[in-house]
Design a protein around this motif. Structure first.
Motif, PDB file in Angstrom:
ATOM      1  N   VAL A  25       0.850  -1.192   0.000  1.00  0.00           N
ATOM      2  CA  VAL A  25       0.000   0.000   0.000  1.00  0.00           C
ATOM      3  C   VAL A  25       0.880   1.234   0.000  1.00  0.00           C
ATOM      4  CG1 VAL A  25      -1.763   1.309   1.238  1.00  0.00           C
ATOM      5  CG2 VAL A  25      -1.849  -1.199   1.226  1.00  0.00           C
ATOM      6  N   ALA A  27       0.899   5.209   0.484  1.00  0.00           N
ATOM      7  CA  ALA A  27       0.099   6.302   1.033  1.00  0.00           C
ATOM      8  C   ALA A  27       0.632   7.638   0.529  1.00  0.00           C
ATOM      9  CB  ALA A  27       0.123   6.266   2.556  1.00  0.00           C
ATOM     10  N   VAL A  33      -5.837   6.193   5.485  1.00  0.00           N
ATOM     11  CA  VAL A  33      -4.741   5.216   5.502  1.00  0.00           C
ATOM     12  C   VAL A  33      -5.103   4.045   6.414  1.00  0.00           C
ATOM     13  CG1 VAL A  33      -2.323   4.809   6.060  1.00  0.00           C
ATOM     14  CG2 VAL A  33      -3.004   6.952   4.971  1.00  0.00           C
ATOM     15  N   THR A  36      -7.761   1.742   4.947  1.00  0.00           N
ATOM     16  CA  THR A  36      -7.195   0.948   3.851  1.00  0.00           C
ATOM     17  C   THR A  36      -6.428  -0.245   4.400  1.00  0.00           C
ATOM     18  OG1 THR A  36      -6.978   2.960   2.513  1.00  0.00           O
ATOM     19  CG2 THR A  36      -5.721   1.031   1.807  1.00  0.00           C
ATOM     20  N   LEU A  50       3.486  -0.939   4.095  1.00  0.00           N
ATOM     21  CA  LEU A  50       3.008   0.424   3.896  1.00  0.00           C
ATOM     22  C   LEU A  50       4.186   1.305   3.500  1.00  0.00           C
ATOM     23  CD1 LEU A  50       0.920   2.749   4.113  1.00  0.00           C
ATOM     24  CD2 LEU A  50       1.579   2.952   6.532  1.00  0.00           C
ATOM     25  N   ASN A 100      -3.480   4.439  -0.860  1.00  0.00           N
ATOM     26  CA  ASN A 100      -4.409   4.654   0.246  1.00  0.00           C
ATOM     27  C   ASN A 100      -5.760   5.119  -0.285  1.00  0.00           C
ATOM     28  OD1 ASN A 100      -2.914   7.208  -0.314  1.00  0.00           O
ATOM     29  ND2 ASN A 100      -4.262   8.063   1.274  1.00  0.00           N
TER      30      ASN A 100
END
Length: 289
Positions: A25, A27, A33, A36, A50, A100
């Protein structure tokens, strides 16, 4: 756990990511965030990475469940380049990637998890799964200035279409089992969207293999991985329900003041359920029942 670079994280921990599945993911801002990450943790990913700027704040309870990696998310082709790095590091692992405020839905995801999905897809001898990016948006931009509202999310129920994807190496003949898909906000407000970014198809689920390359238009160097079906029948497709286009149209000064509302006669509330997406023809189960 927090890491200072993707290269550093992969050099030390890549082996732990195999066999996956891995969710990546990226962001770009602080909008949704946490939701998600929670959504994809619940989907059954064993590892969630992330990639985010250091200044983005995150709930400690969520951060403890993911690998947070400091990353320049605004570099050219930041997501595709990050995906290619992870691909080289974890051959054989299944990978999903998104931004995100984007949420993966696949057929029957309320009762089956992502590992069930890729197990069936692999049995069909498929190495990638096509997803459609379905725009979500808040109907009232006065109350939701960034166009994001989980509780009041809407999507377009129609206005989607596909065109043959041409092959420049074969005198622009159509590519076999490949189409360019369009629709949603990028279609309705195309004057504010560069033509290279109007497609809504994205090959965002795939099995990593060394030498494979994801391009900036989210297609792979292996043409078979860009197909919507195998030669003998249709396959599963999935949807990435995304506020990203709505956010961008609200953040850009030109479109922000030109667009008073994203709502139109074909807007419907998003039910946050895979059945709605299948009923609208925005993804299909293939042979998976």
């Amino acid at each position: 756990m927090r890491h200072d670079s993707l290269w550093g994280y992969l050099s030390r921990h890549a082996g732990a990511l195999v066999p996956g599945p891995v969710a990546l993911v990226m962001a770009e801002d602080e909008v949704e965030v946490a939701s998600t990450l929670r959504h994809h943790l619940a989907a059954g990913f064993r590892h969630l990475l992330l990639l985010a700027p250091p200044e983005i704040a995150l709930d400690p309870g969520v951060e403890a469940q993911v690998e947070r990696i400091d990353h320049d998310v605004f570099a050219d082709d930041a997501l595709s380049r990050a995906v290619n790095m992870v691909n080289e590091a974890v051959p054989g692992a299944w990978i999903f990637y998104c931004y995100n405020a984007e949420y993966l839905f696949f057929p029957f995801c309320e009762t089956r998890n992502f590992r069930d999905l890729i197990a069936f897809h692999a049995e069909e001898r498929r190495e990638a799964l096509l997803t459609y990016v379905i725009d979500l948006y808040a109907p009232d931009l006065e109350r939701h200035g960034n166009a994001v509202s989980l509780e009041e999310a809407h999507l377009d129920r129609s206005g989607y279409y596909a065109l043959a994807r041409k092959d420049a190496e074969r005198d622009w003949a159509p590519k076999e089992r490949q189409l360019d898909f369009f629709g949603g906000l990028r279609w309705r407000f195309e004057e504010h969207v560069p033509w290279t970014r109007r497609k809504i198809d994205r090959v965002s689920i795939f099995r990593a293999r060394r030498g494979l390359r994801l391009s900036s238009d989210f297609t792979f160097s292996d043409e078979e991985m860009n197909t919507y079906a195998c030669p003998w029948h249709n396959n599963i497709t999935a949807a990435v329900c995304s506020f990203r286009t709505a956010k961008a149209l609200r953040a850009n000064p030109g479109s922000r003041y030109d667009i008073k509302s994203f709502h139109w006669h074909n807007s419907v509330p998003f039910a946050w359920h895979s059945q709605q997406l299948m009923d609208l023809g925005l993804m299909e189960p293939g042979q998976w029942f």
